[in-house]
Write an enzyme that holds these catalytic residues in place. Structure first.
Site, PDB file in Angstrom:
ATOM      1  N   GLU A 113      30.840  83.449  35.365  1.00  0.00           N
ATOM      2  CA  GLU A 113      30.297  83.378  34.120  1.00  0.00           C
ATOM      3  C   GLU A 113      29.273  84.282  33.928  1.00  0.00           C
ATOM      4  O   GLU A 113      28.860  84.814  34.825  1.00  0.00           O
ATOM      5  CB  GLU A 113      30.033  81.551  33.957  1.00  0.00           C
ATOM      6  CG  GLU A 113      31.300  80.781  33.971  1.00  0.00           C
ATOM      7  CD  GLU A 113      30.747  79.321  33.488  1.00  0.00           C
ATOM      8  OE1 GLU A 113      29.562  79.291  33.263  1.00  0.00           O
ATOM      9  OE2 GLU A 113      31.918  78.720  33.400  1.00  0.00           O
ATOM     10  N   HIS A 231      26.180  78.939  21.409  1.00  0.00           N
ATOM     11  CA  HIS A 231      27.274  79.402  22.242  1.00  0.00           C
ATOM     12  C   HIS A 231      28.087  80.498  21.185  1.00  0.00           C
ATOM     13  O   HIS A 231      28.196  80.199  20.447  1.00  0.00           O
ATOM     14  CB  HIS A 231      28.249  78.221  22.608  1.00  0.00           C
ATOM     15  CG  HIS A 231      29.069  78.663  23.745  1.00  0.00           C
ATOM     16  ND1 HIS A 231      29.985  79.521  23.484  1.00  0.00           N
ATOM     17  CD2 HIS A 231      29.092  78.119  25.027  1.00  0.00           C
ATOM     18  CE1 HIS A 231      30.751  79.461  24.716  1.00  0.00           C
ATOM     19  NE2 HIS A 231      29.970  78.692  25.554  1.00  0.00           N
ATOM     20  N   ARG A 277      24.370  85.065  27.132  1.00  0.00           N
ATOM     21  CA  ARG A 277      24.838  84.451  25.894  1.00  0.00           C
ATOM     22  C   ARG A 277      23.978  84.807  24.561  1.00  0.00           C
ATOM     23  O   ARG A 277      24.803  85.086  23.507  1.00  0.00           O
ATOM     24  CB  ARG A 277      24.552  82.836  26.345  1.00  0.00           C
ATOM     25  CG  ARG A 277      25.816  82.235  26.852  1.00  0.00           C
ATOM     26  CD  ARG A 277      25.497  80.736  26.551  1.00  0.00           C
ATOM     27  NE  ARG A 277      26.639  80.345  27.589  1.00  0.00           N
ATOM     28  CZ  ARG A 277      26.785  79.161  28.086  1.00  0.00           C
ATOM     29  NH1 ARG A 277      25.783  78.163  27.712  1.00  0.00           N
ATOM     30  NH2 ARG A 277      27.880  78.884  28.556  1.00  0.00           N
ATOM     31  N   HIS A 336      24.256  74.993  21.023  1.00  0.00           N
ATOM     32  CA  HIS A 336      25.236  74.605  22.170  1.00  0.00           C
ATOM     33  C   HIS A 336      24.025  73.663  23.276  1.00  0.00           C
ATOM     34  O   HIS A 336      24.369  72.714  23.915  1.00  0.00           O
ATOM     35  CB  HIS A 336      25.640  75.794  23.084  1.00  0.00           C
ATOM     36  CG  HIS A 336      26.483  75.398  24.040  1.00  0.00           C
ATOM     37  ND1 HIS A 336      27.547  74.424  23.946  1.00  0.00           N
ATOM     38  CD2 HIS A 336      26.510  75.708  25.628  1.00  0.00           C
ATOM     39  CE1 HIS A 336      28.223  74.395  25.381  1.00  0.00           C
ATOM     40  NE2 HIS A 336      27.481  75.181  26.152  1.00  0.00           N
ATOM     41  N   ARG A 371      19.289  79.853  29.001  1.00  0.00           N
ATOM     42  CA  ARG A 371      19.961  78.920  30.294  1.00  0.00           C
ATOM     43  C   ARG A 371      21.126  80.060  30.607  1.00  0.00           C
ATOM     44  O   ARG A 371      21.698  80.457  29.929  1.00  0.00           O
ATOM     45  CB  ARG A 371      20.524  77.680  29.752  1.00  0.00           C
ATOM     46  CG  ARG A 371      21.188  76.943  30.855  1.00  0.00           C
ATOM     47  CD  ARG A 371      21.891  75.860  30.488  1.00  0.00           C
ATOM     48  NE  ARG A 371      22.971  75.952  29.228  1.00  0.00           N
ATOM     49  CZ  ARG A 371      24.255  75.736  29.554  1.00  0.00           C
ATOM     50  NH1 ARG A 371      24.567  74.765  30.440  1.00  0.00           N
ATOM     51  NH2 ARG A 371      25.048  76.045  28.591  1.00  0.00           N
TER      52      ARG A 371
HETATM   53  C1  LIG Z   1      31.002  71.555  24.913  1.00  0.00           C
HETATM   54  C2  LIG Z   1      30.120  71.475  26.104  1.00  0.00           C
HETATM   55  C3  LIG Z   1      30.421  72.363  27.247  1.00  0.00           C
HETATM   56  C4  LIG Z   1      29.327  72.391  28.076  1.00  0.00           C
HETATM   57  N1  LIG Z   1      29.706  73.020  29.306  1.00  0.00           N
HETATM   58  C5  LIG Z   1      28.871  73.000  30.591  1.00  0.00           C
HETATM   59  C6  LIG Z   1      29.020  73.453  31.676  1.00  0.00           C
HETATM   60  O1  LIG Z   1      30.429  73.994  31.867  1.00  0.00           O
HETATM   61  N2  LIG Z   1      28.652  73.492  32.825  1.00  0.00           N
HETATM   62  C7  LIG Z   1      27.171  73.189  32.548  1.00  0.00           C
HETATM   63  O2  LIG Z   1      26.456  73.360  33.281  1.00  0.00           O
HETATM   64  N3  LIG Z   1      26.513  72.688  31.263  1.00  0.00           N
HETATM   65  C8  LIG Z   1      27.554  72.666  30.306  1.00  0.00           C
HETATM   66  N4  LIG Z   1      27.042  72.078  29.041  1.00  0.00           N
HETATM   67  C9  LIG Z   1      25.944  71.476  29.023  1.00  0.00           C
HETATM   68  C10 LIG Z   1      25.796  70.265  29.742  1.00  0.00           C
HETATM   69  O3  LIG Z   1      27.143  69.554  29.400  1.00  0.00           O
HETATM   70  C11 LIG Z   1      24.551  69.303  29.507  1.00  0.00           C
HETATM   71  O4  LIG Z   1      23.586  69.850  29.287  1.00  0.00           O
HETATM   72  C12 LIG Z   1      24.523  68.130  30.355  1.00  0.00           C
HETATM   73  O5  LIG Z   1      25.876  67.443  30.253  1.00  0.00           O
HETATM   74  C13 LIG Z   1      23.534  67.146  29.828  1.00  0.00           C
HETATM   75  O6  LIG Z   1      23.402  66.133  30.663  1.00  0.00           O
HETATM   76  P1  LIG Z   1      22.508  64.787  30.216  1.00  0.00           P
HETATM   77  O7  LIG Z   1      22.866  63.732  31.015  1.00  0.00           O
HETATM   78  O8  LIG Z   1      21.245  65.130  30.074  1.00  0.00           O
HETATM   79  O9  LIG Z   1      23.210  64.553  28.703  1.00  0.00           O
HETATM   80  P2  LIG Z   1      24.463  64.007  27.955  1.00  0.00           P
HETATM   81  O10 LIG Z   1      25.483  64.127  28.954  1.00  0.00           O
HETATM   82  O11 LIG Z   1      24.498  64.562  26.674  1.00  0.00           O
HETATM   83  O12 LIG Z   1      24.192  62.646  27.875  1.00  0.00           O
HETATM   84  C14 LIG Z   1      23.308  61.997  26.944  1.00  0.00           C
HETATM   85  C15 LIG Z   1      23.435  60.485  26.828  1.00  0.00           C
HETATM   86  O13 LIG Z   1      22.241  60.059  25.974  1.00  0.00           O
HETATM   87  C16 LIG Z   1      22.882  58.930  24.963  1.00  0.00           C
HETATM   88  N5  LIG Z   1      22.185  59.031  23.867  1.00  0.00           N
HETATM   89  C17 LIG Z   1      21.591  59.806  22.873  1.00  0.00           C
HETATM   90  N6  LIG Z   1      20.767  59.174  22.127  1.00  0.00           N
HETATM   91  C18 LIG Z   1      20.593  58.042  22.760  1.00  0.00           C
HETATM   92  C19 LIG Z   1      19.497  57.135  22.047  1.00  0.00           C
HETATM   93  N7  LIG Z   1      18.878  57.215  21.145  1.00  0.00           N
HETATM   94  N8  LIG Z   1      19.512  55.813  22.794  1.00  0.00           N
HETATM   95  C20 LIG Z   1      20.315  55.857  24.150  1.00  0.00           C
HETATM   96  N9  LIG Z   1      21.212  56.667  24.500  1.00  0.00           N
HETATM   97  C21 LIG Z   1      21.151  57.812  23.693  1.00  0.00           C
HETATM   98  C22 LIG Z   1      24.213  59.861  24.753  1.00  0.00           C
HETATM   99  O14 LIG Z   1      25.188  58.724  23.886  1.00  0.00           O
HETATM  100  C23 LIG Z   1      24.890  60.180  26.101  1.00  0.00           C
HETATM  101  O15 LIG Z   1      25.308  59.033  26.589  1.00  0.00           O
HETATM  102  C24 LIG Z   1      28.172  72.023  28.012  1.00  0.00           C
HETATM  103  C25 LIG Z   1      27.772  71.166  26.875  1.00  0.00           C
HETATM  104  C26 LIG Z   1      28.860  71.206  25.805  1.00  0.00           C
HETATM  105  C27 LIG Z   1      28.316  70.151  24.594  1.00  0.00           C
END
Ligand SMILES: Cc1cc2nc3c(=O)[nH]c(=O)nc-3n(C[C@H](O)[C@H](O)[C@H](O)COP(=O)(O)OP(=O)(O)OC[C@H]3O[C@@H](n4cnc5c(N)ncnc54)[C@H](O)[C@@H]3O)c2cc1C
Length: 518
Positions: A113, A231, A277, A336, A371
């Site tokens: 990547e 992105h 990016r 993104h 990032r």
């Molecule tokens: C389309 C896409 C593709 C990606 N591809 C990659 C990749 O290939 N590799 C990589 O490293 N990163 C990638 N990323 C980034 C990565 O997915 C995220 O940074 C990572 O998943 C974040 O994980 P997290 O657990 O912090 O948050 P999330 O997985 O976003 O989870 C957040 C959680 O908090 C909940 N929430 C939100 N607000 C509240 C609230 N007020 N009260 C309670 N719960 C709440 C949501 O419902 C969710 O369950 C991508 C992101 C996207 C959008």
């Protein structure tokens, strides 16, 4: 009010699930707005997780790439720590059952990547990494008796006593409801980033900076809020959120062309399509602005294999009536990933006592101003484990009964028109290209919307994060990483440091902008 000895985890993405498993057998209460796993960015991740798994690679090389992509503001100690343990996390996810792609000898298949000096991203069935990792963790969590999940609830506010967090207010996410206070010995915020604060985003609809804003409003220190990653290649097919055309496609050799068939990245950067990016994003934005319709061309590099190697991309193409085997895919820039967030140390501690944070809601210093691709999931894993270990040393192991929750009448959902205006303002004025004038316009709009909806805590959480992003972007009079100022296009070496601030400081800057306008 409900008092529990459970550790409250806000969110249900990768960070939250992994932390809950790490904390077992300590009882946890997970607050999940949707059915477990739905609505999280984690489940949408396509590329995979960055980790130096190949014999020819090393954590040091991974850390060096991380520091270099971050444009001068990465915390090198953090990058060294995260990349050193990356391998362990991949092995642990594998032993939990994640079906990472393997070669004939059993080695991990690695994707290349952008801005990585080696093929370093472990993947699952091409572009299914997020979904498969989440399914694996959800199955493990369902089999963990110490974890209680409240589905259909969201956090609205933190309760504090001085600089100590004592609990979380939650409300129903399914229908407007009143709030309930849950008092707990520790709170771990894992509520994701802020991409959905923008009208053009790849993030799920719930990911709108609410959890970051909640911590800011409770007085937690914030870091680097101005650094948002856009992105370059979301599908430009009029969908909200915009589906992602994963960077791994460019890793496989897909090129960027415009409607004249010109491969425009060749003139922009020596790494062409695999440039960092922010550079690719600004080039695509420029093509869009010039009416040149940028497109991702997978035809020569992948041919019909795009359909089998990248099922999510194939599915979106089918829905939009695009045949990627024979035609290029129209793409546009979309918000993104938020490098900024709640300031966290290496143990995932915030500046408030009893409050930890992991995943995209945090700002740890790993990403700096930009990032490195696929370091997001890795950071969520590493800090979920670090925070869980730190919480375990702080909170005594105790029995805890399940928490009964019934939401009172009342409450409201955020006004959809106000949310839409906020998101448009962020895309128009706080996006991939910024100016003082635009940022001031944004701050005035945010202040007006906030004043009109001052009784809605969820909306105030969004405007708090929007204010932090716009105010810090206004204060940073230079261009660096994901933050580009048309009026200050060069980096200023004197500003090669992280931003640390409280919401009160961002509000003071906003107030000075409002006063100037009068
Ligand atoms: C389309 C896409 C593709 C990606 N591809 C990659 C990749 O290939 N590799 C990589 O490293 N990163 C990638 N990323 C980034 C990565 O997915 C995220 O940074 C990572 O998943 C974040 O994980 P997290 O657990 O912090 O948050 P999330 O997985 O976003 O989870 C957040 C959680 O908090 C909940 N929430 C939100 N607000 C509240 C609230 N007020 N009260 C309670 N719960 C709440 C949501 O419902 C969710 O369950 C991508 C992101 C996207 C959008």
């Amino acid at each position: 009010m409900i008092r529990t000895e459970r550790i409250v985890i806000v969110g249900a993405g990768l960070g939250a699930l992994y932390a809950a498993l790490e904390l077992a057998p300590r009882p946890v209460l997970m607050i999940s707005p949707e059915a477990l796993g739905d609505g999280a960015s984690s489940a949408w991740a396509q590329g995979g997780v960055a980790a130096a798994m190949a014999a020819s690679d090393s954590p040091e090389a991974h850390a060096a790439d991380t520091v270099s992509a971050g444009a001068g503001t990465v915390d090198a100690d953090v990058a060294a720590m995260v990349t050193r343990v990356a391998r362990d996390h991949i092995l642990d996810l594998t032993s939990l059952g994640t079906p990472f792609d393997r070669d004939a000898e059993g080695g991990y298949v690695m994707s290349r990547e952008a801005a990585h000096s080696a093929a370093r991203v472990v993947r699952v069935q091409g572009d299914q990494a997020g979904r498969q990792i989440m399914e694996t963790l959800i199955a493990a969590l369902r089999a963990t008796p110490s974890a209680q999940v409240i589905e259909g609830a969201l956090a609205t506010r933190l309760e504090t006593d001085g600089d100590r967090v004592t609990g979380v207010w939650i409300a129903s996410s399914r229908a407007p409801s009143g709030e309930v206070l849950i008092e707990a010995p520790a709170v771990l915020l894992a509520g994701g980033g802020s991409g959905g604060l923008y009208a053009h985003t790849t993030n799920p609809p719930r990911i709108r900076g609410q959890v970051i804003g909640m911590a800011a409003r409770a007085g937690a220190q914030m870091a680097d809020p101005e650094f948002v990653q856009f992105h370059p290649t979301s599908f430009d097919i009029g969908e909200d959120p915009a589906p992602l055309a994963t960077e791994a496609l460019r890793g496989e050799g897909a090129t960027l062309i415009n409607r004249h068939g010109t491969r425009f990245m060749l003139d922009v950067h020596p790494d062409a399509e695999l440039a960092p990016r922010d550079i690719v994003a600004r080039a695509i934005f420029a093509e869009t602005q010039a009416g040149n319709r940028p497109m991702l061309d997978t035809r020569a590099a992948l041919g019909a294999e795009v359909l089998t190697q990248f099922p999510s991309v194939a599915e979106t193409c089918a829905r939009a009536g695009i045949d990627p085997v024979n035609a290029p895919i129209p793409v546009a820039v979309a918000a993104h990933y938020h490098m900024g967030g709640i300031a966290a140390d290496q143990a995932g501690r915030s500046s408030l006592r009893n409050l930890w944070v992991c995943g995209e809601a945090s700002s740890t210093g790993l990403h700096g101003a930009n990032r490195l691709a696929s370091n997001g999931l890795l950071e969520a894993l590493v800090y979920a484990r670090n925070a869980a270990a730190d919480i375990a040393t702080t909170v005594p192991l105790a029995e805890a009964a399940p928490v009964p929750v019934a939401f009172p009448e009342g409450g409201q959902d955020p006004d959809p028109e106000a949310v839409a205006e906020l998101r448009r303002t962020m895309t128009d004025h706080v996006g991939v290209r910024r100016t003082a004038e635009g940022l001031e316009t944004a701050l005035r709009t945010i202040a007006r919307l906030e004043a009109a909806h001052a009784d809605d805590p969820s909306f105030l959480n969004m405007t708090a994060t929007a204010t932090l992003i716009a105010a810090a972007a206004l204060a940073r009079e230079e261009s660096r990483g994901g933050h580009w100022r048309d009026d200050f296009p060069d980096p200023n070496p004197a500003m090669a440091h992280r931003t640390l601030l409280h919401l009160s400081e961002a509000l003071a800057l906003r107030m000075s902008v409002l006063n100037e306008a009068q």
